[in-house]
Design a protein around this motif. Sequence first.
Motif, PDB file in Angstrom:
ATOM      1  N   SER A 139      14.739  -3.315  -5.366  1.00 34.32           N
ATOM      2  CA  SER A 139      14.647  -4.762  -5.621  1.00 34.32           C
ATOM      3  C   SER A 139      14.578  -5.074  -7.111  1.00 34.32           C
ATOM      4  CB  SER A 139      13.405  -5.341  -4.926  1.00 34.32           C
ATOM      5  OG  SER A 139      12.210  -4.846  -5.525  1.00 34.32           O
ATOM      6  N   HIS A 140      13.869  -4.230  -7.861  1.00 37.59           N
ATOM      7  CA  HIS A 140      13.751  -4.409  -9.311  1.00 37.59           C
ATOM      8  C   HIS A 140      13.131  -3.147  -9.889  1.00 37.59           C
ATOM      9  CE1 HIS A 140       9.745  -5.579  -7.972  1.00 37.59           C
ATOM     10  NE2 HIS A 140       9.299  -5.591  -9.208  1.00 37.59           N
ATOM     11  N   PHE A 141      13.067  -3.077 -11.228  1.00 32.83           N
ATOM     12  CA  PHE A 141      12.819  -1.787 -11.883  1.00 32.83           C
ATOM     13  C   PHE A 141      11.372  -1.554 -12.300  1.00 32.83           C
ATOM     14  CE2 PHE A 141      17.311  -0.464 -13.518  1.00 32.83           C
ATOM     15  CZ  PHE A 141      17.771  -0.471 -12.214  1.00 32.83           C
TER      16      PHE A 141
ATOM     17  N   PRO B  51       7.727   0.109 -12.101  1.00 33.04           N
ATOM     18  CA  PRO B  51       7.465   1.491 -11.670  1.00 33.04           C
ATOM     19  C   PRO B  51       7.004   1.644 -10.228  1.00 33.04           C
ATOM     20  CG  PRO B  51       6.002   0.825 -13.497  1.00 33.04           C
ATOM     21  CD  PRO B  51       7.020  -0.248 -13.339  1.00 33.04           C
ATOM     22  N   ASP B  52       6.294   0.651  -9.693  1.00 29.92           N
ATOM     23  CA  ASP B  52       5.814   0.788  -8.315  1.00 29.92           C
ATOM     24  C   ASP B  52       6.938   0.665  -7.291  1.00 29.92           C
ATOM     25  OD1 ASP B  52       5.686  -1.865  -9.457  1.00 29.92           O
ATOM     26  OD2 ASP B  52       4.752  -2.581  -7.616  1.00 29.92           O
ATOM     27  N   HIS B  53       8.137   0.324  -7.755  1.00 22.94           N
ATOM     28  CA  HIS B  53       9.289   0.204  -6.846  1.00 22.94           C
ATOM     29  C   HIS B  53      10.296   1.348  -7.015  1.00 22.94           C
ATOM     30  CE1 HIS B  53       8.193  -3.942  -5.597  1.00 22.94           C
ATOM     31  NE2 HIS B  53       7.477  -3.814  -6.698  1.00 22.94           N
ATOM     32  N   ILE B  54      10.320   1.947  -8.221  1.00 22.83           N
ATOM     33  CA  ILE B  54      11.323   3.000  -8.479  1.00 22.83           C
ATOM     34  C   ILE B  54      10.729   4.399  -8.628  1.00 22.83           C
ATOM     35  CG2 ILE B  54      12.970   1.414  -9.551  1.00 22.83           C
ATOM     36  CD1 ILE B  54      12.088   2.555 -12.308  1.00 22.83           C
TER      37      ILE B  54
ATOM     38  N   SER C 192      10.262  -8.949  -1.485  1.00 23.61           N
ATOM     39  CA  SER C 192      10.019  -8.087  -2.657  1.00 23.61           C
ATOM     40  C   SER C 192       8.790  -8.609  -3.414  1.00 23.61           C
ATOM     41  CB  SER C 192      11.267  -8.009  -3.539  1.00 23.61           C
ATOM     42  OG  SER C 192      12.399  -7.666  -2.770  1.00 23.61           O
ATOM     43  N   ASP C 193       8.904  -8.892  -4.730  1.00 23.36           N
ATOM     44  CA  ASP C 193       7.755  -9.358  -5.519  1.00 23.36           C
ATOM     45  C   ASP C 193       7.855 -10.848  -5.846  1.00 23.36           C
ATOM     46  OD1 ASP C 193       6.942  -6.746  -5.424  1.00 23.36           O
ATOM     47  OD2 ASP C 193       6.525  -6.573  -7.568  1.00 23.36           O
ATOM     48  N   THR C 194       8.449 -11.619  -4.927  1.00 19.53           N
ATOM     49  CA  THR C 194       8.484 -13.076  -5.109  1.00 19.53           C
ATOM     50  C   THR C 194       7.071 -13.623  -5.277  1.00 19.53           C
ATOM     51  OG1 THR C 194      10.485 -13.171  -3.788  1.00 19.53           O
ATOM     52  CG2 THR C 194       9.237 -15.212  -4.022  1.00 19.53           C
ATOM     53  N   ALA C 195       6.118 -13.015  -4.572  1.00 23.67           N
ATOM     54  CA  ALA C 195       4.702 -13.303  -4.779  1.00 23.67           C
ATOM     55  C   ALA C 195       3.970 -11.975  -4.678  1.00 23.67           C
ATOM     56  CB  ALA C 195       4.166 -14.264  -3.726  1.00 23.67           C
ATOM     57  N   GLN C 196       2.939 -11.801  -5.489  1.00 23.50           N
ATOM     58  CA  GLN C 196       2.063 -10.643  -5.307  1.00 23.50           C
ATOM     59  C   GLN C 196       1.115 -10.988  -4.144  1.00 23.50           C
ATOM     60  OE1 GLN C 196       1.847  -7.743  -7.797  1.00 23.50           O
ATOM     61  NE2 GLN C 196       3.924  -8.355  -8.237  1.00 23.50           N
ATOM     62  N   HIS C 197      -0.128 -10.601  -4.205  1.00 25.30           N
ATOM     63  CA  HIS C 197      -0.997 -10.791  -3.039  1.00 25.30           C
ATOM     64  C   HIS C 197      -0.968 -12.257  -2.572  1.00 25.30           C
ATOM     65  CE1 HIS C 197      -4.196 -10.420  -0.203  1.00 25.30           C
ATOM     66  NE2 HIS C 197      -4.353  -9.145  -0.498  1.00 25.30           N
TER      67      HIS C 197
ATOM     68  N   GLY D 275       6.442  -8.955   2.411  1.00 21.25           N
ATOM     69  CA  GLY D 275       6.295  -8.911   0.956  1.00 21.25           C
ATOM     70  C   GLY D 275       5.773  -7.545   0.551  1.00 21.25           C
ATOM     71  N   TYR D 276       6.329  -7.011  -0.510  1.00 21.41           N
ATOM     72  CA  TYR D 276       5.991  -5.634  -0.926  1.00 21.41           C
ATOM     73  C   TYR D 276       4.503  -5.477  -1.223  1.00 21.41           C
ATOM     74  CZ  TYR D 276       6.897  -1.146  -3.276  1.00 21.41           C
ATOM     75  OH  TYR D 276       6.931   0.178  -3.638  1.00 21.41           O
ATOM     76  N   HIS D 277       3.870  -6.558  -1.724  1.00 12.97           N
ATOM     77  CA  HIS D 277       2.449  -6.489  -2.073  1.00 12.97           C
ATOM     78  C   HIS D 277       1.570  -7.298  -1.121  1.00 12.97           C
ATOM     79  CE1 HIS D 277       3.492  -4.232  -5.585  1.00 12.97           C
ATOM     80  NE2 HIS D 277       4.275  -5.182  -6.037  1.00 12.97           N
ATOM     81  N   PHE D 278       2.087  -7.582   0.076  1.00 13.24           N
ATOM     82  CA  PHE D 278       1.276  -8.236   1.099  1.00 13.24           C
ATOM     83  C   PHE D 278       0.446  -7.157   1.807  1.00 13.24           C
ATOM     84  CE2 PHE D 278       4.061 -12.254   2.102  1.00 13.24           C
ATOM     85  CZ  PHE D 278       4.122 -12.544   0.756  1.00 13.24           C
TER      86      PHE D 278
HETATM   87 ZN   LIG Z   1       5.698  -4.653  -7.503  1.00 13.38          ZN
END
Ligand SMILES: [Zn+2]
Length: 322
Positions: free
Chosen positions: A141-143, A145-148, A247-252, A293-296
């Motif tokens: 989704s984007h670069f 570090p927690d995603h790649i 993805s990371d449209t929103a964090q928690h 969401g990745y951070h949900f």
């Molecule tokens: Zn993230």
Amino acid sequence: MSVLSRRSLLAGSAAATLAAGAAPAAAAAPAAGTATPGVYRYRIGTFELTALYDGIWYRPITDKFIPNASFSEVEHALDAAFMPHDRLATPFTTLIVNTGQKLVLLDTGTGGQIAPSAGVLRDNLAAAGIDPKAVDAIVISHFHPDHINGIKDKDNELIFPNAEIMVPGPEWAYWMDDANLNAAPAELKLTFRNQRRIFTDIARQVTQFEPGKDVAPGILTLPAPGHTPGHTVFAIHSGDQSLMVLSDTAQHPAVFARHPDWQAAFDIDGAAAVATRKRLFDRAAADRMLVTGYHFPFPACGHLVKTASGYEHVPVEWQPKL
Ligand SMILES: [Zn+2]
């Protein structure tokens, strides 16, 4: 913090009567001392999806965390979410989509390189019965570090050796540009260097896609800039069902869905991140779409409800059978 005493819990004659009739427990089993696997499986049409937990990082935050809100407002939101004031709960959930033709991994987790409390993706893959060698494609989704970082282990070996690695073209263009690296503040330079560590020696295995295109039948990519310039979300369709991968449209969500106007210090373009968040959240709420969401909080999927001041995330019910 309040402490419940036996006396306060048993106040009232009904409870006291119940307690008086309870038999003493006889169990003496040893405590397990470990968590259970973080795997949640569900279906979208004929696709089988596996949400895989990689763990959690408590990201240190300061009073500069949200530049466009006062820290007392932020503290109030953290209190409402039962979170401490100096750390943001940041769980990581990756998603594997089995389309029936291909096994596609969306984002790769931390690779055990971010926090000791994260890096359990491989254990959870094993628990889910998924061989990393069977993954056909990784879509990023984007670069950050927690995603790649989970593309490789600590020794720089590929964790998913047979997977084609697909990345958003605008993300590659921004981060791999040495002029942007040289102009970045010191802390962000670490992010640029990490991307070079991950991608430079495998560049020939990496394919760039333009957000807006399918990366596999039923997996559509959509531009969602702001958090990073090439930040991308995914719409998964099969039959008459769909899922939006935010993805990371929103964090928690307890912080950022409830306060969609907040620009986080780690968003590259805070105003664009807010505009993207509201556009996608409005759509998901209006269409009653299933989202993840990745951070949900794990298993990370549910629905978004529009409220007077923002959105509320309503988690899915756990389902023991598909
Ligand atoms: Zn993230």
